[in-house]
Design an enzyme around this catalytic site. Structure first.
Site, PDB file in Angstrom:
ATOM      1  N   ASN A   7      35.910  49.134  41.626  1.00  0.00           N
ATOM      2  CA  ASN A   7      34.966  48.168  41.054  1.00  0.00           C
ATOM      3  C   ASN A   7      33.998  47.770  42.162  1.00  0.00           C
ATOM      4  O   ASN A   7      34.337  46.992  43.044  1.00  0.00           O
ATOM      5  CB  ASN A   7      35.758  46.946  40.547  1.00  0.00           C
ATOM      6  N   TRP A   8      32.811  48.342  42.105  1.00  0.00           N
ATOM      7  CA  TRP A   8      31.841  48.141  43.199  1.00  0.00           C
ATOM      8  C   TRP A   8      31.123  46.793  43.110  1.00  0.00           C
ATOM      9  O   TRP A   8      30.352  46.436  44.003  1.00  0.00           O
ATOM     10  CB  TRP A   8      30.810  49.277  43.197  1.00  0.00           C
ATOM     11  N   LYS A   9      31.309  46.092  42.009  1.00  0.00           N
ATOM     12  CA  LYS A   9      30.641  44.792  41.816  1.00  0.00           C
ATOM     13  C   LYS A   9      29.130  44.955  42.014  1.00  0.00           C
ATOM     14  O   LYS A   9      28.552  45.892  41.479  1.00  0.00           O
ATOM     15  CB  LYS A   9      31.270  43.741  42.733  1.00  0.00           C
ATOM     16  N   HIS A  94      36.816  40.544  33.564  1.00  0.00           N
ATOM     17  CA  HIS A  94      37.094  40.351  34.988  1.00  0.00           C
ATOM     18  C   HIS A  94      37.012  38.853  35.305  1.00  0.00           C
ATOM     19  O   HIS A  94      36.174  38.140  34.747  1.00  0.00           O
ATOM     20  CB  HIS A  94      36.086  41.141  35.832  1.00  0.00           C
ATOM     21  N   GLU A  96      35.762  37.317  37.647  1.00  0.00           N
ATOM     22  CA  GLU A  96      34.443  36.851  38.120  1.00  0.00           C
ATOM     23  C   GLU A  96      33.505  36.622  36.941  1.00  0.00           C
ATOM     24  O   GLU A  96      32.576  35.810  37.034  1.00  0.00           O
ATOM     25  CB  GLU A  96      33.864  37.859  39.132  1.00  0.00           C
ATOM     26  N   GLU A 164      45.273  41.067  37.576  1.00  0.00           N
ATOM     27  CA  GLU A 164      44.613  40.671  38.817  1.00  0.00           C
ATOM     28  C   GLU A 164      44.754  39.159  39.010  1.00  0.00           C
ATOM     29  O   GLU A 164      43.951  38.388  38.475  1.00  0.00           O
ATOM     30  CB  GLU A 164      43.122  40.998  38.755  1.00  0.00           C
ATOM     31  N   GLY A 170      39.359  39.203  46.305  1.00  0.00           N
ATOM     32  CA  GLY A 170      38.138  38.926  47.076  1.00  0.00           C
ATOM     33  C   GLY A 170      38.380  38.436  48.490  1.00  0.00           C
ATOM     34  O   GLY A 170      39.520  38.267  48.945  1.00  0.00           O
ATOM     35  N   SER A 212      42.935  42.525  46.460  1.00  0.00           N
ATOM     36  CA  SER A 212      43.168  42.809  47.881  1.00  0.00           C
ATOM     37  C   SER A 212      43.980  44.082  48.123  1.00  0.00           C
ATOM     38  O   SER A 212      44.786  44.143  49.051  1.00  0.00           O
ATOM     39  CB  SER A 212      43.846  41.623  48.583  1.00  0.00           C
ATOM     40  N   GLY A 233      38.469  46.426  44.573  1.00  0.00           N
ATOM     41  CA  GLY A 233      37.134  45.897  44.825  1.00  0.00           C
ATOM     42  C   GLY A 233      36.629  46.346  46.191  1.00  0.00           C
ATOM     43  O   GLY A 233      36.144  47.462  46.368  1.00  0.00           O
TER      44      GLY A 233
END
Ligand code: PGA
Length: 255
Positions: A7-9, A94, A96, A164, A170, A212, A233
């Protein structure tokens, strides 16, 4: 087969960096046959990277999509366009995005549209915090129930769950969860999936761990935690490290 999802965000900031990370992954994961690699880049980069896929078996996914196929919805991403451009997966729910106000009801609506467009949904669930009363189990159960409420029961093969825990995600993460934290929660998730889809279908749904993950702790989740794969991530932006995780997954014997 373990599923390793990057997941490259909103990273990297330029397409040339995106191409170079993708180039490393493509080169280093050549010959991997027992793990599936899914790259979820920022939407703007998708078609460029799909065009670079060549003969590699790398799959692509979106990080979100809208609940309708198309429409006058400024700024939203169409699931149909994602599928047409070469996306096979979409991450939904997600943490976020939930933090930006996305609700379980919206996630459920998005999932329905995504599977109708032949996308496989990677549904994220995870608690804010843990306490000795086990409220984290209730939080995850509620997310599962409400965000899967509309999911077609015949489409289990188009669903992946990613557990998650928010406290483990993060740069500000407290620490990663442990393989046994994952195992414990995956029992609860599997139980819910069995109730919803029936036993046979429920056991085909991979349950991933995310939060992580790096090249040092990945094996623990896959082996000891028996995770169906990983949602990664930060480490997915390092082509070498991400590929190292893919190889670890490729070497794990599954029955
Ligand atoms: P992280 O992110 O690996 O950087 O903790 C995981 C995720 O947000 O999916």
């Amino acid at each position: 087969m373990k599923l390793i999802v990057g997941n490259w965000k909103m990273y990297p900031p330029t397409i040339s960096e995106a191409k170079s990370i993708f180039g490393v992954i493509k080169k280093k994961t050549k010959g991997v046959t027992r793990a599936r690699v899914v790259v979820c880049p920022p939407a703007f980069y998708l078609s460029t990277l799909v065009a670079l896929r060549g003969t590699s078996k790398i799959f692509f996914g979106g990080q979100n999509c809208f609940k309708e196929d198309e429409g006058a919805r400024t700024g939203e991403n169409s699931p149909r366009a994602l599928a047409t451009l070469g996306g096979s997966y979409v991450i939904l729910g997600h943490s976020e995005r939930r933090a930006l106000g996305e609700t379980d009801k919206e996630i459920s609506e998005k999932s329905v549209t995504a599977v109708r467009n032949k996308l496989t949904v990677i549904l994220c669930v995870g608690e804010h915090a843990r306490d000795e009363h086990g409220t984290h189990f209730n939080e995850v159960s509620t997310q599962l129930r409400d965000s899967l409420s509309g999911f077609p029961k015949s489409m289990a093969k188009h669903l992946v769950i990613a557990y998650e825990p928010i406290w483990a995600i993060g740069a500000n993460a407290l620490h990663p969860a442990t393989p046994s934290d994952f195992r414990e929660m995956s029992i609860l998730i599997r139980r819910y999936l069995t109730e919803y889809f029936g036993k046979t279908a429920a056991f085909t749904i991979p349950i991933l761990y995310g939060g992580s993950v790096d090249e040092r702790n990945a094996e623990g989740f896959l082996q000891e935690g028996d995770a169906g794969g990983l949602l990664i991530g930060r480490t997915s932006l390092d082509g070498e490290k991400f590929s190292a995780i893919v190889k670890i997954a490729n070497d794990i014997k599954t029955t």
